[in-house]
Each structure stands twice: as C-alpha cells, then as structure tokens.
Design an enzyme around this catalytic site. Structure first.
Site, PDB file in Angstrom:
ATOM      1  CG  ASN A 129      -4.144  -0.393  -3.592  1.00 25.18           C
ATOM      2  OD1 ASN A 129      -3.775   0.810  -3.576  1.00 25.18           O
ATOM      3  ND2 ASN A 129      -5.080  -0.950  -3.470  1.00 25.18           N
ATOM      4  CB  CYS A 147      -7.820   4.237  -3.461  1.00 23.39           C
ATOM      5  SG  CYS A 147      -6.983   2.988  -2.335  1.00 23.39           S
ATOM      6  CG  HIS A 149      -6.342   3.107  -7.055  1.00 27.27           C
ATOM      7  ND1 HIS A 149      -5.061   3.236  -6.759  1.00 27.27           N
ATOM      8  CD2 HIS A 149      -6.944   2.322  -6.514  1.00 27.27           C
ATOM      9  CE1 HIS A 149      -5.266   2.526  -5.651  1.00 27.27           C
ATOM     10  NE2 HIS A 149      -6.199   1.797  -5.449  1.00 27.27           N
TER      11      HIS A 149
HETATM   12  N1  COA Z   1      -2.062 -16.107  -1.063  1.00 30.46           N
HETATM   13  C1  COA Z   1      -2.550 -17.465  -1.207  1.00 30.46           C
HETATM   14  N2  COA Z   1      -3.660 -17.579  -1.093  1.00 30.46           N
HETATM   15  C2  COA Z   1      -4.407 -16.658  -0.925  1.00 30.46           C
HETATM   16  C3  COA Z   1      -4.191 -15.382  -0.481  1.00 30.46           C
HETATM   17  C4  COA Z   1      -2.570 -15.225  -0.587  1.00 30.46           C
HETATM   18  N3  COA Z   1      -2.011 -14.067  -0.637  1.00 30.46           N
HETATM   19  N4  COA Z   1      -5.069 -14.641  -0.177  1.00 30.46           N
HETATM   20  C5  COA Z   1      -6.296 -15.542  -0.388  1.00 30.46           C
HETATM   21  N5  COA Z   1      -5.902 -16.732  -0.760  1.00 30.46           N
HETATM   22  C6  COA Z   1      -6.607 -17.794  -0.773  1.00 30.46           C
HETATM   23  C7  COA Z   1      -8.164 -17.717  -0.043  1.00 30.46           C
HETATM   24  O1  COA Z   1      -7.923 -17.932   1.203  1.00 30.46           O
HETATM   25  C8  COA Z   1      -8.775 -18.370  -0.729  1.00 30.46           C
HETATM   26  O2  COA Z   1      -8.820 -19.877  -0.326  1.00 30.46           O
HETATM   27  P1  COA Z   1      -9.835 -20.750  -0.313  1.00 30.46           P
HETATM   28  O3  COA Z   1     -10.414 -20.953  -1.840  1.00 30.46           O
HETATM   29  O4  COA Z   1      -9.330 -22.288   0.070  1.00 30.46           O
HETATM   30  O5  COA Z   1     -10.734 -20.410   0.563  1.00 30.46           O
HETATM   31  C9  COA Z   1      -8.342 -18.561  -2.360  1.00 30.46           C
HETATM   32  O6  COA Z   1      -6.948 -17.927  -2.212  1.00 30.46           O
HETATM   33  C10 COA Z   1      -9.217 -17.417  -3.066  1.00 30.46           C
HETATM   34  O7  COA Z   1      -9.660 -16.506  -2.367  1.00 30.46           O
HETATM   35  P2  COA Z   1     -10.221 -15.088  -2.799  1.00 30.46           P
HETATM   36  O8  COA Z   1     -10.548 -13.926  -1.795  1.00 30.46           O
HETATM   37  O9  COA Z   1     -11.622 -15.578  -3.616  1.00 30.46           O
HETATM   38  O10 COA Z   1      -9.235 -14.701  -3.903  1.00 30.46           O
HETATM   39  P3  COA Z   1      -9.372 -13.561  -5.092  1.00 30.46           P
HETATM   40  O11 COA Z   1      -9.398 -14.210  -6.368  1.00 30.46           O
HETATM   41  O12 COA Z   1     -10.778 -12.723  -5.111  1.00 30.46           O
HETATM   42  O13 COA Z   1      -7.952 -12.508  -4.860  1.00 30.46           O
HETATM   43  C11 COA Z   1      -7.736 -10.367  -3.926  1.00 30.46           C
HETATM   44  C12 COA Z   1      -8.178 -11.689  -3.610  1.00 30.46           C
HETATM   45  C13 COA Z   1      -7.802  -9.652  -2.565  1.00 30.46           C
HETATM   46  C14 COA Z   1      -6.413 -10.410  -4.355  1.00 30.46           C
HETATM   47  C15 COA Z   1      -8.876  -9.964  -4.660  1.00 30.46           C
HETATM   48  O14 COA Z   1     -10.021 -10.195  -4.134  1.00 30.46           O
HETATM   49  C16 COA Z   1      -8.653  -8.163  -5.029  1.00 30.46           C
HETATM   50  O15 COA Z   1      -7.756  -7.819  -5.579  1.00 30.46           O
HETATM   51  N6  COA Z   1      -9.649  -7.659  -4.544  1.00 30.46           N
HETATM   52  C17 COA Z   1      -9.718  -6.269  -4.650  1.00 30.46           C
HETATM   53  C18 COA Z   1      -8.742  -5.582  -3.627  1.00 30.46           C
HETATM   54  C19 COA Z   1      -8.731  -4.102  -3.829  1.00 30.46           C
HETATM   55  O16 COA Z   1      -8.619  -3.620  -4.864  1.00 30.46           O
HETATM   56  N7  COA Z   1      -8.638  -3.401  -2.768  1.00 30.46           N
HETATM   57  C20 COA Z   1      -8.188  -1.896  -2.797  1.00 30.46           C
HETATM   58  C21 COA Z   1      -9.240  -1.249  -3.299  1.00 30.46           C
HETATM   59  S1  COA Z   1      -8.836   0.321  -3.591  1.00 30.46           S
END
Ligand code: COA
Length: 356
Positions: free
Chosen positions: A313, A135, A283
C-alpha cells in the site's frame, strides 16, 4: 488516447476561459513513476517482527514493497515521477499551469513539497500545493485537475501521488509495518481536442468523525481521549509517535462497504452497467478488499487492476502506479471507460470515472 489540445485558444491561468457552451475535453496525456531501489520482502520483515510470508500473503496479497534509503526524500520520488510523466506526455515543464502533489508524508508543512518539485523540474511560475487526503489524494487530485481544465482556464496540470510511509510506520508493529511501501506516480492532465474525453462522474467524500481509525499523531495530546497511552497492544495505538496508527479491522470493513458503494454510485450516476467499464483502478489497500468488490459486480479478473503484490500500500501513489502500468501495457485504449477509486485516512474516499 487523445493527445493534449493544441488548437484551442489558450485561456491561460488568468485568462477569460472558453465560451460556456463549448465543452472542454480533458485527457491523461502522460504518466510516470518513481520507485526506491530497496525491495523489501515479507521474509525480510519476518526477521524483525513475528510474522511470515504465508500470513502476509494470505491476509493482504502483498509479497514485496519498496523503501526509500539514505538521504532521498519524497521530493526526489515526486520529481522523478513528474519528469517521466512530462516526457511521456511530450509536455514541457514550462507548459504546466499547476502542480498538485497528493501526500501525507511531505518534507515539511511549509513550503509545500509541490512548490519545490515544480521549481526543480522548471515549471515556475506554475501554481503548486500539497493535497492531504491520505490514500484518496491522487483521485481527489484527478478530480480537481479535470474540473479546472474543463473550466477553460487551465491547459496542463500535473497530479502527483508520492509517499515515504516507511519513515512513518513503527517497524516493530507487525499490525501496520507489513502493509506500507514508498513510491511516486504522476499524471499530466491536459486539455484535449476531443470534447468527448474527460470525467463523466466524480465524487469526493469524507467522514472526519472516524479520524482515529487511521491517523498519524505528532504528540500524545493528539491521541483519542479515551485511549491509555501506556496500552500499546490494542489496535489503534502502537506506542510510537509520528507513525501510522490503525484499527485494521474497522478500516477493512469500512473499505469493503465503501468500495462497493462507490462503484454503485458511479454506475447509478451515469446509467452504466459494470460490463461497460473497461477497467477499474482501485487504491491498493488489501487484495481481499479489492477481490470482494470485483466479485460483487461480477467483474472479470483482468478488469480490476491489482499490483499490491509488488508494491504494498503506497497510499496516494498507488493509483498512479496502477495507471502507469495499465497505460504502458496497453490495457487502456482511447475511448475506454476507466473508473478510479480510493479510500484513505480521514476517512476520505473518492471516485473519478473517465472516458480516456
Ligand atoms: N503477522 C502475523 N500475525 C498477525 C499480523 C502479522 N503481520 N498482524 C496481526 N496478526 C495477528 C493478530 O495479532 C491477531 O492475532 P490473535 O488472533 O492472536 O489476536 C490475528 O493476526 C488476526 O488479527 P486481525 O487484525 O484480525 O487480522 P486481519 O485479518 O484483520 O488482518 C489487516 C489485518 C491489517 C491485514 C487487515 O485488517 C487490513 O488489511 N485492514 C485494512 C488496512 C488498510 O487497508 N489500511 C489502509 C487503508 S487506506
């Protein structure tokens, strides 16, 4: 914005360059974008995986993204974005010295997609290479292009960010598939007649020890040694090769800290205050990451550009998509200070602070 320079001696790609005392101005002479036609909503995704529009919107800010269809490839998107940028810049393809294509989804390892894009637009014999910094790739490219032009040896360089990540996510993995979309954006970086225009500060960094926070393995031997390939419920491995693997929370925390540090680093290096910045173009990884940085520096909402709601993204394409929209909508004026920043797999991160 300052136009591409035309009065200065043309050093060419193999010439002697300008006298060292003469600072070479650099400008963003034109921009263009290309998007696939197929728009995918959160509700569309919820038909396949257990998720909802409400969850995705709240946790990421994303409402829609675009997916490439049929026989189209990243080369088509990159070429169309570049053609649009050349038209906008009023620069002929034959005037390009170099084409830099930032992508982690090239058509092949060899040849570079950049070389074929350069040929298709008629830029031969311009140099061309793909740049793999995930990215951060477009911002790395802006820094390289501006430095090469400052050297006096180059006049016009195309920097493209293009990705087709929909071909490289596991569409049954709700932890990753909701985030990514396909797009391309391009900028023509050119020599400017005004030496006050160009990059005031730039940085490119990496932390390869964090590689397995976000990676795209081709075979099982590339998985982290301590990972059991049969366990696909833990973050960091969804069971499908050639798709993005991600530790979402780790990347999130890293991105929040790094985004703030990058802005601070740029301010410290230049002695500027946050209010001096006309615009921050980050980004587009997650709306919550961007909002945290905005609040930390007390930036008004309209000073940190966000369009993740519409495109998701798009990796290396996200910064040039934003840049193009900001230029098109008159949000960037000649002389403005604009800070570009990005974080991506590697991990990598990069900033580029311009007087445009
Ligand atoms: N829909 C519903 N529930 C979801 C889900 C979805 N698409 N994805 C994950 N969950 C659930 C998980 O299973 C978890 O459930 P649990 O509590 O029963 O175990 C819960 O939601 C929380 O998961 P978590 O991973 O803690 O969520 P989060 O708040 O961290 O959000 C992301 C997940 C991926 C959106 C977030 O971590 C993120 O944006 N990370 C950075 C990613 C990024 O920027 N990547 C590219 C970098 S260039």
């Amino acid at each position: 914005m300052a136009g591409p320079g035309s009065e200065q001696p043309d050093a060419g790609t193999s010439g002697k360059g300008l006298p060292s005392a003469q600072r070479v101005g650099v400008c963003i002479a034109g921009t263009g974008v290309a998007l696939p036609e197929r728009k995918v909503t959160n509700d569309d995704l919820a038909q396949r995986v257990d998720t909802s529009d409400a969850w995705i919107t709240k946790r990421t800010g994303i409402k829609t993204r675009y997916y490439i269809d049929g026989d189209s490839t990243v080369r088509d998107l990159a070429r169309d974005a570049l053609l649009a940028a050349l038209t906008d810049a009023q620069v002929e393809a034959s005037e390009l010295d170099l084409v830099i294509l930032a992508t982690i989804t090239p058509e092949m390892a060899c040849p570079s997609t950049a070389a074929r894009v350069a040929a298709e637009v008629g830029a031969n014999p311009a140099g061309a290479f793909d740049l793999a910094a995930a990215c951060s790739g477009f911002v790395y490219g802006l820094n390289l292009a501006s430095s090469l032009i400052e050297s006096g040896r180059y006049r016009n360089i195309a920097v493209i960010g293009a990705e087709t990540l929909s071909n490289h996510v596991n569409h049954d993995d709700r932890r990753t598939c909701i985030l990514f979309g396909d797009a391309a954006g391009a900028a023509i970086v050119s020599r400017s007649d005004d030496p006050t225009h160009g990059v005031l500060h730039q940085a490119m960094h990496s932390a390869g020890q964090l590689w397995d926070a976000l990676f795209l393995p081709r075979d099982l031997s590339q998985l982290p040694a301590d990972l059991d390939p049969n366990v696909t419920t833990e973050p960091g491995w969804n069971g499908q090769l050639d798709t993005l693997q991600m530790h979402g929370q780790e990347v999130f925390k890293f991105a929040v800290i790094q985004t703030c540090d990058m802005i601070q680093e740029a301010l410290d290096a230049t002695g500027l205050q946050p209010e001096d910045l006309a615009l921050v173009i980050p980004h587009q990884s997650n709306q919550r990451i961007m909002a945290t940085a905005r609040d930390r520096f007390g930036l008004p909402k309209d000073k940190l550009y966000i369009n993740i709601d519409r495109f998701g993204n798009t990796s290396a394409a996200s910064v040039p998509l934003c840049l193009h929209e900001c230029r098109r909508d008159g949000r960037i004026k000649a002389g403005d200070l604009v800070l570009f920043l990005a974080i991506g797999g590697g991990m990598t991160w990069s900033t580029s602070l311009w007087r445009v």
